[in-house]
Scaffold this motif. Structure first.
Motif, PDB file in Angstrom:
ATOM      1  N   GLN A 116       1.174  -1.239  -0.080  1.00  0.00           N
ATOM      2  CA  GLN A 116       0.347  -0.267   0.110  1.00  0.00           C
ATOM      3  C   GLN A 116       0.641   1.236   0.101  1.00  0.00           C
ATOM      4  OE1 GLN A 116      -3.422  -0.531  -0.118  1.00  0.00           O
ATOM      5  NE2 GLN A 116      -3.790   1.126   1.841  1.00  0.00           N
TER       6      GLN A 116
ATOM      7  N   SER B 167      -4.658  19.998   1.274  1.00  0.00           N
ATOM      8  CA  SER B 167      -5.204  19.267   0.274  1.00  0.00           C
ATOM      9  C   SER B 167      -4.364  20.370  -0.713  1.00  0.00           C
ATOM     10  CB  SER B 167      -6.596  19.009  -0.322  1.00  0.00           C
ATOM     11  OG  SER B 167      -7.551  19.917   0.683  1.00  0.00           O
TER      12      SER B 167
ATOM     13  N   ALA C 268      -4.842  13.057  -1.939  1.00  0.00           N
ATOM     14  CA  ALA C 268      -6.347  13.390  -1.777  1.00  0.00           C
ATOM     15  C   ALA C 268      -5.842  11.354  -2.067  1.00  0.00           C
ATOM     16  CB  ALA C 268      -7.177  13.554  -3.635  1.00  0.00           C
ATOM     17  N   GLN C 269      -4.848  10.634  -2.444  1.00  0.00           N
ATOM     18  CA  GLN C 269      -4.394   9.766  -2.584  1.00  0.00           C
ATOM     19  C   GLN C 269      -3.739   9.007  -1.798  1.00  0.00           C
ATOM     20  OE1 GLN C 269      -4.397   7.842  -5.631  1.00  0.00           O
ATOM     21  NE2 GLN C 269      -3.614   6.196  -4.773  1.00  0.00           N
TER      22      GLN C 269
ATOM     23  N   ARG D 105      -4.871   9.770   1.405  1.00  0.00           N
ATOM     24  CA  ARG D 105      -6.758   9.339   2.645  1.00  0.00           C
ATOM     25  C   ARG D 105      -7.518   8.492   1.774  1.00  0.00           C
ATOM     26  NH1 ARG D 105      -8.382  14.864   4.128  1.00  0.00           N
ATOM     27  NH2 ARG D 105     -10.482  13.666   4.695  1.00  0.00           N
ATOM     28  N   ARG D 106      -7.077   8.331  -0.276  1.00  0.00           N
ATOM     29  CA  ARG D 106      -7.846   7.350  -0.189  1.00  0.00           C
ATOM     30  C   ARG D 106      -6.480   5.611   0.492  1.00  0.00           C
ATOM     31  NH1 ARG D 106      -9.121  10.038  -5.464  1.00  0.00           N
ATOM     32  NH2 ARG D 106      -6.406   9.843  -6.454  1.00  0.00           N
ATOM     33  N   SER D 107      -5.998   5.789   0.409  1.00  0.00           N
ATOM     34  CA  SER D 107      -5.110   4.813   1.351  1.00  0.00           C
ATOM     35  C   SER D 107      -4.638   4.802   2.968  1.00  0.00           C
ATOM     36  CB  SER D 107      -3.064   4.748   0.804  1.00  0.00           C
ATOM     37  OG  SER D 107      -2.955   5.107  -0.973  1.00  0.00           O
TER      38      SER D 107
END
Lengths: 233, 238
Positions: free
Chosen positions: B63, B98, B106-107, B109-111
């Motif tokens: 990840q 941000s 953004a990436q 947070r997605r991870s």
């Protein structure tokens, strides 16, 4: 400092010659020589010698395959022979000790050139008379060895490897003669070198001189057993 | 902080200085040690290779590896900033940044990561990379842990520079030995050709060079092949 001065005097970049000249000036020795050596290919290349006796010392270790320089490289530590006429040294290097003394070197000190695990060669110092190096002098010798290492590794190597600046005289004769012998004797290169060395040894002559005779066609080898003919004309 | 674990981590890292150095193994040990000891959830290492290109060299899990890769590919993120400035960057809540790193936050947070601390891997003026620590929950990083993380990064840096310099030394020595051996083999080839064709050394040398050039081969390679008998030099012009 001394080394830099030597280079400045020559008007050139610091080279192995400067390390050797400076070492002779700073220590109770009469000459110095450097040989490049490789563990992987077991090859030895005499690179520089301040005088004929040093040259002979380098050559002897190359042809006999024994001596303080050979041991120093193998062991990775300095090998000191303050008196080559002594029993211990004579027993340790029976061939080398006798020949070196005859050539004019009563004491030889060999220092491997090293950086970490890498060892490009050896620095040999000799003295006409037996002498011991004191701790301060030994320390200086080690510094010269370190300097020689850096200089050697910093050698400019042009892409074609047709010239190696900074490394001093190279005697092409032995290698040329060896090549010639492969044809004269119809043998491979290793055998040719063995035969050349054997001839020099048997006749009590220096390898470089025998080689010079071969290159000048004064001496030819024939496949006929161990006979070779010398042209007296 | 578990002092035994810490000591063990330093010993493991220092061991690599004497043993056969495996870069990837070394850096993986580093990232795993960080996760074990520093109260973070993931760690990664970005390293500049000899061309100066930043690469993801290690990560404690897949990840975070992808997240590091993302930073490099988009040329944006705290780790890159740390690498370029040579100064640590700490972000306690990525939600607030941000504007600074839009794509990265953004990436991240997605991870699943909300906090990042990145420490420079540097020795004096030379920055070789960045050690990056990630946490799932936002909030401050343990002040006691930061100097430890920096120390780990410093040990890693010294090992790396040591390894690089010894690689360089080995390369220099190899080049030197090759050049010396080439010289020998070229002279041997001259002798062999001179004898075979009954010509002088200079003529032999010229002939060999011409042949090498017209056949697009390095002189020393040609000479070596001629000496060991694998090169007949057909059509050689003397």
């Amino acid at each position: 400092m001394l080394v830099a001065q030597q280079a400045a005097r020559r008007g050139a970049r610091v080279a192995v010659v400067d390390v050797c000249t400076a070492a002779v000036a700073a220590l109770p020795i009469d000459g110095a020589g450097v040989s490049a050596m490789s563990r992987t290919s077991a090859s030895r290349h005499p690179l520089y010698a301040t005088d004929l006796v040093s040259e002979r010392v380098e050559e002897l270790q190359l042809t006999l395959g024994e001596g303080p320089c050979v041991d120093a490289f193998a062991l990775g530590s300095a090998v000191l022979a303050p008196d080559l006429r002594a029993d211990g040294e004579q027993r340790r290097w029976p061939g080398f000790a006798v020949e070196a003394v005859t050539a004019g070197a009563a004491a030889v000190f060999a220092f491997p050139l090293r950086i970490g695990g890498i060892s490009p060669g050896v620095l040999d110092l000799y003295s006409e008379v037996p002498v011991e190096l004191g701790p301060g002098q030994l320390a200086d010798a080690l510094v010269f060895a370190d300097t020689a290492t850096l200089v050697l590794l910093g050698t400019r190597i042009d892409r074609t490897a047709e010239s190696l600046e900074d490394l001093g005289r190279y005697r092409a004769g032995v290698d040329q003669a060896t090549g010639m012998l492969t044809v004269q004797l119809g043998v491979d290169i290793e055998e040719a070198l063995v035969r050349l060395r054997a001839y020099a040894y048997v006749h009590g002559r220096r390898l470089v001189e025998v080689a010079a005779d071969v290159v000048a066609c004064r001496l030819r080898f024939t496949p006929d057993e161990d006979r070779s003919s010398a042209d007296d004309g | 902080m578990n002092e035994q674990l810490l000591a063990k981590a330093f010993v493991e890292l220092a061991d690599t200085l004497v043993a056969d150095f495996d870069l990837i193994d070394f850096l993986r040990t580093l990232t795993d040690s960080c996760v074990d000891m520093l109260g973070v959830d993931a760690a990664g290492v970005l390293l500049a290779d000899l061309d100066g290109e930043l690469r993801v060299k290690a990560a404690s899990d897949e990840q975070v590896r992808l997240l590091e890769l993302f930073q490099v590919q988009n040329d944006e993120g705290p780790c890159l900033e740390c690498f370029h400035t040579g100064a640590p960057v700490t972000v306690e809540d990525l939600g607030t940044e941000s504007a600074r790193w839009p794509r990265f936050t953004a990436q991240a947070r997605r991870s699943g990561y909300s906090a990042v601390q990145t420490l420079p891997m540097r020795l004096r003026d030379e920055v070789v990379g960045a050690l990056n620590l990630f946490r799932v929950l936002p909030g401050p990083f343990d002040p006691a842990a930061t100097p430890v993380a920096q120390a780990l990064a410093d040990v890693a840096t010294i090992s790396l520079l040591q390894q690089r310099s010894s690689q360089q030394t080995a390369l220099l020595n190899e080049q030197l030995q090759t050049a010396l051996n080439s010289r020998v083999v070229i002279e041997q080839a001259k002798g062999k050709l001179a004898e075979r064709q009954d010509i002088g050394m200079e003529e032999a040398f010229t002939a060999l060079r011409k042949y090498a050039r017209s056949h697009n081969r390095r002189l020393s390679d040609l000479a070596g092949a001629f000496i060991d008998g694998t090169e007949p030099l057909t059509g050689l012009v003397v």
